[in-house]
Scaffold this active site. Structure first.
Site, mmCIF file in Angstrom:
data_model
loop_
_atom_site.group_PDB
_atom_site.id
_atom_site.type_symbol
_atom_site.label_atom_id
_atom_site.label_comp_id
_atom_site.label_asym_id
_atom_site.label_seq_id
_atom_site.Cartn_x
_atom_site.Cartn_y
_atom_site.Cartn_z
ATOM 1 N N GLU A 124 0.906 -1.251 -0.176
ATOM 2 C CA GLU A 124 -0.106 0.020 0.117
ATOM 3 C C GLU A 124 1.048 1.086 0.027
ATOM 4 O O GLU A 124 2.045 1.336 0.266
ATOM 5 C CB GLU A 124 -0.890 0.127 1.538
ATOM 6 C CG GLU A 124 -1.737 -1.239 1.531
ATOM 7 C CD GLU A 124 -2.413 -1.270 2.848
ATOM 8 O OE1 GLU A 124 -2.354 -0.161 3.508
ATOM 9 O OE2 GLU A 124 -2.818 -2.422 3.387
ATOM 10 N N LYS A 126 1.792 4.831 1.641
ATOM 11 C CA LYS A 126 2.177 5.277 3.050
ATOM 12 C C LYS A 126 1.727 6.682 3.016
ATOM 13 O O LYS A 126 2.607 7.592 2.690
ATOM 14 C CB LYS A 126 3.758 5.119 3.666
ATOM 15 C CG LYS A 126 3.733 5.747 5.263
ATOM 16 C CD LYS A 126 5.083 5.166 5.816
ATOM 17 C CE LYS A 126 4.863 5.460 7.383
ATOM 18 N NZ LYS A 126 4.421 6.702 7.707
ATOM 19 N N ASP A 128 0.808 10.430 3.980
ATOM 20 C CA ASP A 128 1.391 11.172 4.883
ATOM 21 C C ASP A 128 0.344 12.220 5.400
ATOM 22 O O ASP A 128 0.310 13.387 5.052
ATOM 23 C CB ASP A 128 2.654 12.153 4.349
ATOM 24 C CG ASP A 128 3.535 12.793 5.307
ATOM 25 O OD1 ASP A 128 3.437 12.540 6.439
ATOM 26 O OD2 ASP A 128 4.289 13.414 4.893
ATOM 27 N N TYR A 244 -8.208 8.137 3.659
ATOM 28 C CA TYR A 244 -8.206 6.613 2.903
ATOM 29 C C TYR A 244 -8.247 5.631 3.999
ATOM 30 O O TYR A 244 -7.280 5.680 4.932
ATOM 31 C CB TYR A 244 -6.773 6.712 2.217
ATOM 32 C CG TYR A 244 -6.663 7.520 0.954
ATOM 33 C CD1 TYR A 244 -6.878 6.901 -0.437
ATOM 34 C CD2 TYR A 244 -6.467 8.788 0.993
ATOM 35 C CE1 TYR A 244 -6.810 7.590 -1.433
ATOM 36 C CE2 TYR A 244 -6.570 9.386 -0.400
ATOM 37 C CZ TYR A 244 -6.547 8.792 -1.597
ATOM 38 O OH TYR A 244 -6.638 9.728 -2.662
ATOM 39 N N LYS A 334 10.317 3.787 3.949
ATOM 40 C CA LYS A 334 10.294 5.071 3.694
ATOM 41 C C LYS A 334 11.352 5.529 2.444
ATOM 42 O O LYS A 334 12.345 5.199 2.342
ATOM 43 C CB LYS A 334 11.025 5.573 4.990
ATOM 44 C CG LYS A 334 10.118 5.429 6.218
ATOM 45 C CD LYS A 334 8.859 6.247 6.104
ATOM 46 C CE LYS A 334 8.854 7.355 7.052
ATOM 47 N NZ LYS A 334 9.377 7.589 8.372
ATOM 48 N N CYS A 429 16.626 48.702 7.275
ATOM 49 C CA CYS A 429 16.992 47.925 6.135
ATOM 50 C C CYS A 429 18.304 47.632 5.742
ATOM 51 O O CYS A 429 19.128 48.376 5.851
ATOM 52 C CB CYS A 429 16.452 48.544 4.932
ATOM 53 S SG CYS A 429 16.584 47.868 3.253
ATOM 54 N N CYS A 432 19.499 49.993 2.258
ATOM 55 C CA CYS A 432 19.460 51.198 2.364
ATOM 56 C C CYS A 432 19.580 51.860 3.639
ATOM 57 O O CYS A 432 19.356 53.046 3.610
ATOM 58 C CB CYS A 432 18.142 51.591 1.181
ATOM 59 S SG CYS A 432 16.566 51.428 2.365
ATOM 60 N N CYS A 447 10.849 47.200 4.616
ATOM 61 C CA CYS A 447 11.324 48.426 4.505
ATOM 62 C C CYS A 447 10.616 49.722 4.058
ATOM 63 O O CYS A 447 9.931 49.717 3.004
ATOM 64 C CB CYS A 447 12.687 48.370 3.353
ATOM 65 S SG CYS A 447 13.396 49.725 2.864
ATOM 66 N N CYS A 452 14.160 52.110 -2.276
ATOM 67 C CA CYS A 452 15.283 51.109 -1.637
ATOM 68 C C CYS A 452 15.758 50.617 -2.838
ATOM 69 O O CYS A 452 15.009 49.785 -3.752
ATOM 70 C CB CYS A 452 14.510 50.228 -0.885
ATOM 71 S SG CYS A 452 15.904 48.829 -0.292
#
Ligand code: IVH
Length: 692
Positions: A124, A126, A128, A244, A334, A429, A432, A447, A452
């Protein structure tokens, strides 16, 4: 329309009761066709019309409402927290194998322990996601209904997430006597499987989160987990989770018939079961399945992180038994992890085209899934805080497909001592030296300087990107050269560049100069949606740009639109409309648009005929509609490009029937013309429904 197959019906039923039963069984059948088999027989509007009819009957006759009615998927009340529920038997984990050798070792052990008992494996995917147990209990009429859905929790006790699981359309709420008989199952049983968030739903979720200024969800599994723990079932319903199934338990024991029969039975009960499951008799066949699956992995539409092999025979499973944490009769192979562990040497801050500051981890180079990774995004200040990241920490870095590598966790153990220095987010920033600000309610610092230089550089890079104006050859080095030589001061200046100017630059051959100019010229035809993306209006990503372009057809029309007009566009709320208004309120931006137009950049799009929603369709109105008069309904249909007719024929697309509909309705049934009610008509007028 549907057959009368309700096992619970008693002989003395009222007409509305019969109709409600009929509608429920029709809706269930269509949900199964759509959500499990991917083979719908009717379109969304027809489905909605059936659903609306049922809702109306149930509203008028509350005593007919059943908790397993399809109308109740989203009807659940927000939970105040989740009740803890003990599992009928512990939900264990799986042992892992990472190589053929480990798989072969496992196979050898299984065969030794099995003795003379049969050893064949069911292969089957796997998935996630997160495992969930669904309890089905007897109904009075001999069927079963979903009563409780429980997360894995600590394996012994999980959380009751029933109202959330109910919103998953591929989970049957009720199972008929016939189905039970066919699968030879008793009325009480338990199904275990994986709740997952499909990729499309995940991408949509993150698009929404981005538009709301929220940090992106890290991966579909986390998003699915977060969704299942949401206290508002309506939100869950919107997220489009899927389920599932892979285990069937009766009286707290795995089903006697073995794993292959389990999956077939689940299939026949109406669950979504992986269609690509296979039987494997040897390590070689298991590896074939693994390799084949890994090759197909990217095309599945949901994430898997490996494959699972389970001994098919129940007798053999029992003989093999369990270790403390996992069955000996199953193993997960895996896929090679696309992550690595390395050290964070520094954190730098990048300025994006909108002025957004993004912290980036500078890493000791590490080899992950075929490439060397030396930088990884840290998203924003909150993310760093959530990780608890210190300079010098060891971290796990993940790389998925072609996306930017990201830091997923801080590793702290005896081999990986913690760093020491916390990171201070800059107050100015880095490019600049202007001030940076964080707008209330947003996660990002920006910024404040409109000029800039980093913003211009990033704007140019963004403008030329694939998926935006698609100007091949406008990469970082070229952009930097253009800037250093003062050749461009805005994206519009790209269209003024000449071959001579480019060949005058260092490392620019005649041929590459010519092809860049050609690319730039070609981009003039990209169209309004691409230009809108290219302009970098906040919150206007690909999908929003496309919808805006279709709605307004030209940049002038868009620039002239008011907030309510903008918000008529699907997915555009006050936040986005505000950003668009602000963009066009700025004189510099208006000048930029004008200069692009003067350069010959096409800023029009084919306007989606809002008014052509019903083009080509003919409607016949009959009976009294609940809210619209006949004239109003007619006007609405015609305004949307549809026609109305006085009598029903084979050419009629829909009969819109209200109360006391007469012979026209009979005629419609006779000719098998679709019949909808007012709600169905309104749904059609609104366009593709959210049910799709
Ligand atoms: S069997 C007792 N089958 O993987 C056996 N699990 O790493 C455990 N998973 O907790 C479940 N796809 O959440 C099984 N086809 C599959 C699976 C699967 C994904 C998940 C499940 C489990 C975890 C173990």
């Amino acid at each position: 329309m549907g057959e009368l197959t309700n096992p619970d019906s008693s002989p003395a039923q009222r007409p509305e009761e019969i109709r409600a039963d009929e509608l429920r069984s029709e809706l269930r059948r269509h949900e199964h066709l759509y959500y499990v088999l991917d083979a719908p027989e009717i379109d969304d509007a027809e489905y909605d019309a059936l659903m609306d009819e049922l809702k109306r009957i149930e509203a008028a006759h509350p005593e007919l409402l059943t908790p397993d009615s399809p109308t109740q998927r989203v009807g659940g009340k927000p939970a105040e927290g989740f009740k803890k529920v003990r599992h009928s038997r512990p939900m264990l984990s799986l042992d892992n194998a990472y190589s053929v050798e480990e798989l072969a070792d496992w196979d050898r052990r299984v065969r030794e322990l099995a003795g003379l008992l049969p050893v064949e494996y069911v292969a089957e995917f796997k998935m996630d996601g997160l495992s969930v147990a669904l309890r089905y209990e007897p109904t009075a009429g001999g069927g079963s209904r979903l009563t409780t859905a429980i997360t894995r929790g600590d394996g012994q006790t999980g959380e009751d997430v029933t109202s959330n699981i109910r919103t998953i359309r591929s989970v049957p709420l009720i199972i008929s006597t016939d189905q039970l008989k066919k699968a030879s199952l008793p009325q009480a049983f338990e199904v275990r499987g994986e709740a997952v968030m499909p990729e499309a739903a995940f991408l949509r979720l993150n698009e929404e989160r981005e538009q709301q200024g929220l940090p992106a969800a890290v991966n579909p599994r986390n998003a699915a987990a977060g969704t299942l723990r949401t206290l508002e079932p309506k939100i869950v319903a919107n997220r489009r989770l899927d389920f599932y199934a892979y285990f069937l338990l009766v009286k707290g024991e795995f089903w006697q018939q073995g794993q292959r029969a389990t999956l077939d039975a689940l299939d026949s009960l109406g669950f979504r079961v992986n269609p690509l499951r296979k039987l494997a008799g040897s390590v070689e066949q298991m590896m074939n399945f693994t390799n084949h699956t890994e090759a197909e992995r990217a095309t599945l539409g949901y994430e898997i992180d490996g494959v699972v092999f389970k001994v098919d025979s129940h007798a053999t499973q029992q003989r093999l038994g369990y270790t403390g944490r996992a069955p000996r009769w199953a193993i997960a192979y895996k896929f090679t992890a696309k992550s690595g562990i390395t050290q964070v040497n520094a954190i730098t801050v990048q300025v994006g085209r909108t002025g957004k500051l993004t912290p980036v981890a500078e890493l000791t180079p590490v080899f992950i899934g075929g490439t060397t990774v030396s930088r990884a995004t840290l998203h924003n200040a909150d993310f760093i805080e959530r990780l608890g990241l210190l300079l010098g920490d060891w971290v796990r870095v993940e790389r998925g497909g072609d996306v930017i590598p990201k830091v997923v966790e801080v590793i702290a153990d005896s081999e990986h001592p913690r760093g020491t220095k916390p990171f201070q987010f800059p107050t100015e920033c880095p490019e600049c030296k202007s001030a940076v600000v964080r707008v209330e309610g947003e996660v990002d610092y920006r910024c404040v300087n409109a000029d800039c230089p980093a913003k211009l550089r990033e704007s140019l890079l963004h403008f030329g990107r694939r998926g935006v104006m698609n100007i091949e050859g406008l990469g970082e080095a070229v952009v930097q050269q253009l800037l250093d030589n003062g050749l461009v001061h805005s994206v519009a200046d790209l269209y003024k560049l000449t071959e001579e100017q480019l060949t005058g630059l260092e490392r620019f051959a005649e041929k590459s100069a010519r092809s860049l100019i050609e690319e730039i010229n070609r981009s003039k035809k990209a169209g309004l949606a691409r230009v809108l993306m290219g302009l970098g209006i906040r919150f206007v990503g690909e999908r929003t740009a496309e919808l805006l372009a279709q709605e307004f057809g030209s940049i002038e029309a868009l620039a002239a639109a008011s907030a309510p007009e903008l918000e008529r566009v699907e997915e555009v709320g006050p936040r986005i409309s505000q950003a668009i208004l602000e963009f066009f309120a700025d004189k510099e931006n208006r000048d930029l648009v004008k200069r692009l137009a003067d350069a010959g950049v096409n800023m029009t799009a084919e306007k989606k005929q809002r008014s052509a929603q019903l083009a080509g369709l003919t409607f016949v109105l009959t009976g009294m509609l609940p809210t619209l008069t006949r004239e109003e309904a007619k006007a609405k249909i015609e305004a949307a490009g549809g026609k109305t007719a006085g009598s029903v024929s084979r050419k009629t697309s829909y009969v819109v029937a209200g109360e006391e509909a007469g012979s026209k309705l009979d005629k419609a049934h006779q000719l098998k013309v679709s019949v909808i009610d007012e709600a169905g008509l309104l749904a059609l007028l609104e366009g593709p429904s959210a049910n799709g």
